[in-house]
Design an enzyme around this catalytic site. Structure first.
Site, PDB file in Angstrom:
ATOM      1  N   HIS A  36       0.804  -1.265   0.049  1.00 30.76           N
ATOM      2  CA  HIS A  36      -0.020   0.081   0.175  1.00 30.76           C
ATOM      3  C   HIS A  36       0.840   1.248   0.012  1.00 30.76           C
ATOM      4  O   HIS A  36       2.049   1.296   0.671  1.00 30.76           O
ATOM      5  CB  HIS A  36      -0.833   0.029   1.236  1.00 30.76           C
ATOM      6  N   ASP A  75       5.587   1.873   7.244  1.00 32.59           N
ATOM      7  CA  ASP A  75       4.403   1.089   6.866  1.00 32.59           C
ATOM      8  C   ASP A  75       3.625   1.976   5.886  1.00 32.59           C
ATOM      9  O   ASP A  75       3.180   2.854   6.310  1.00 32.59           O
ATOM     10  CB  ASP A  75       3.395   1.030   8.188  1.00 32.59           C
ATOM     11  N   GLU A 117      -5.276   1.776   2.153  1.00 30.92           N
ATOM     12  CA  GLU A 117      -5.121   0.639   3.194  1.00 30.92           C
ATOM     13  C   GLU A 117      -5.611   1.066   4.580  1.00 30.92           C
ATOM     14  O   GLU A 117      -6.047   0.146   5.439  1.00 30.92           O
ATOM     15  CB  GLU A 117      -3.721  -0.172   2.974  1.00 30.92           C
ATOM     16  N   GLU A 118      -4.738   2.070   4.965  1.00 30.15           N
ATOM     17  CA  GLU A 118      -4.777   2.525   6.413  1.00 30.15           C
ATOM     18  C   GLU A 118      -6.369   2.813   6.868  1.00 30.15           C
ATOM     19  O   GLU A 118      -6.468   2.794   8.028  1.00 30.15           O
ATOM     20  CB  GLU A 118      -4.015   3.816   6.806  1.00 30.15           C
ATOM     21  N   HIS A 164       3.200   3.793  12.895  1.00 29.03           N
ATOM     22  CA  HIS A 164       1.881   4.576  13.103  1.00 29.03           C
ATOM     23  C   HIS A 164       2.264   5.857  14.045  1.00 29.03           C
ATOM     24  O   HIS A 164       1.533   6.428  14.513  1.00 29.03           O
ATOM     25  CB  HIS A 164       0.832   4.003  13.722  1.00 29.03           C
TER      26      HIS A 164
HETATM   27 CO    CO Z   1       0.554  -1.139   6.550  1.00 30.38          CO
END
Ligand code: CO
Length: 347
Positions: free
Chosen positions: A65, A178, A208-209, A319
């Site tokens: 992603h 990420d 995606e998130e 995150h």
């Molecule tokens: Co991810």
């Protein structure tokens, strides 16, 4: 500088909130266009790179992603401060004092998530985590007009403003690992297999998130026989962590998911990953805490179903404003995924 590090640095520094992945998409395009038989972007913004191989081989989809956890401006105070929500999971404890960057109509605007001066806080206020409703952004504007003058308005999105850095000893720091770590793995694997006889589709997915959204429509179009979501996942090897709760650690190799909240890795995919890891002496580890979800969650339920799994680069502090990973993990993940594609294509 190693090719993998150059690419991760460029991708990490790129701006990519859910729904605004264009800068990341351009980097993927620049990297893979000349190596792909076909490149396509769909209406949601997913980008597809096809390598057409022989008819007898299955179609393998790799998904990474392009989006990252982000901020969404929802209200402008009369004195120019901005109120916001998150796109994806960012906890309020990592927000106060962070530098942020917004992409407005007139380009990038820098700022900070402001707080009341500690000198003016009561004793109990200093100890508590402020909820997001009490936080605000300061972009150096004194009124609603001045905010708009900078090209910022309600609906503008932003991310943490952190530049990539090599920390020495192979340790790498940056924002959005990420999933820019997964994007890096995908690009490198595609490049090494560009002359192979296999059928490979690399997809940079959107959103995606906020719930695996791009992967859902992407898989529907690709109709793969097998799929692997490539991720940057959390490593918990920090002070105070119990071994069975740390899930993954740095320098432990690629993290293979057995099950998470959205998927049970298909037995054939899991067996193949373990087999190639052992045969090729590529270190790997398992995700020990079945939390979180990846694009595999959406992909494996597409049409009549797609045997799927997830392989991730371990990263501490995802995150948050910045993560830390190790170049060995990045390189070993690339090796494991490359060998997986070969093995699953021929068994
Ligand atoms: Co991810």
């Amino acid at each position: 500088m190693l090719e993998e590090i150059r690419l991760l640095a460029e991708l990490s520094n790129a701006f990519g909130p859910p729904g605004s992945e264009e800068d990341v998409r351009e980097i993927l395009k620049k990297e893979l266009e000349e190596h792909a038989d076909e490149v396509r972007v769909d209406k949601l913004g997913n980008i597809f790179f096809y390598h057409h191989g022989g008819d007898k081989y299955p179609k393998v989809m790799l998904a990474a992603h392009m989006d990252e956890v982000a901020f969404l401006i929802t209200f402008i105070e009369e004195n120019g401060f901005l109120r916001f929500h998150t796109l994806g999971g960012i906890t309020p404890n990592v927000m106060p004092g962070q530098t942020i960057i917004l992409k407005g109509e007139k380009g990038f605007v820098k700022g900070i998530i402001g707080t009341k001066p500690p000198h003016l806080m009561k004793e109990e206020e200093r100890k508590k985590v402020l909820p997001i409703e009490e936080l605000f952004m300061d972009i150096g504007a004194g009124s609603v007009e001045e905010v708009r003058e900078k090209g910022v308005d309600i609906g503008t999105t932003g991310v943490f403003d952190v530049k990539f850095a090599e920390l020495g000893g192979g340790y790498l720091r940056g924002k959005a690992f990420d999933d820019r770590a997964g994007c890096t793995v995908m690009v490198q694997v595609f490049k090494t297999l560009k002359d192979s006889p296999y059928n490979l589709v690399a997809v940079g997915t959107v959103q995606e998130e906020v719930g695996l959204r791009g992967a859902r429509t992407a898989a529907w179009q690709v109709e793969p026989d097998y799929a692997l979501a490539l991720e940057g996942t959390f490593a918990g090897d920090v002070p105070g962590a119990k071994p069975h709760r740390m899930s993954a650690r740095l320098k432990g190799g690629p993290v293979i998911t057995i099950a998470d909240r959205t998927t049970i890795t298909h037995p054939k995919v899991l067996r193949t990953l373990i087999k190639v890891g052992r045969e090729k002496s590529i270190p790997f580890q398992f995700k020990k805490v079945p939390s979180g979800g990846t694009d595999a969650g959406a992909i494996h339920l597409t049409k009549a179903g797609v045997p799927s799994g997830t392989v991730a680069v371990p990263c501490r502090y995802i995150h948050g404003p910045a993560a830390i990973t190790h170049v060995d993990d990045l390189r070993n993940t690339i090796s494991l995924v490359r060998e997986f594609v070969k093995a699953i294509s021929t068994t």
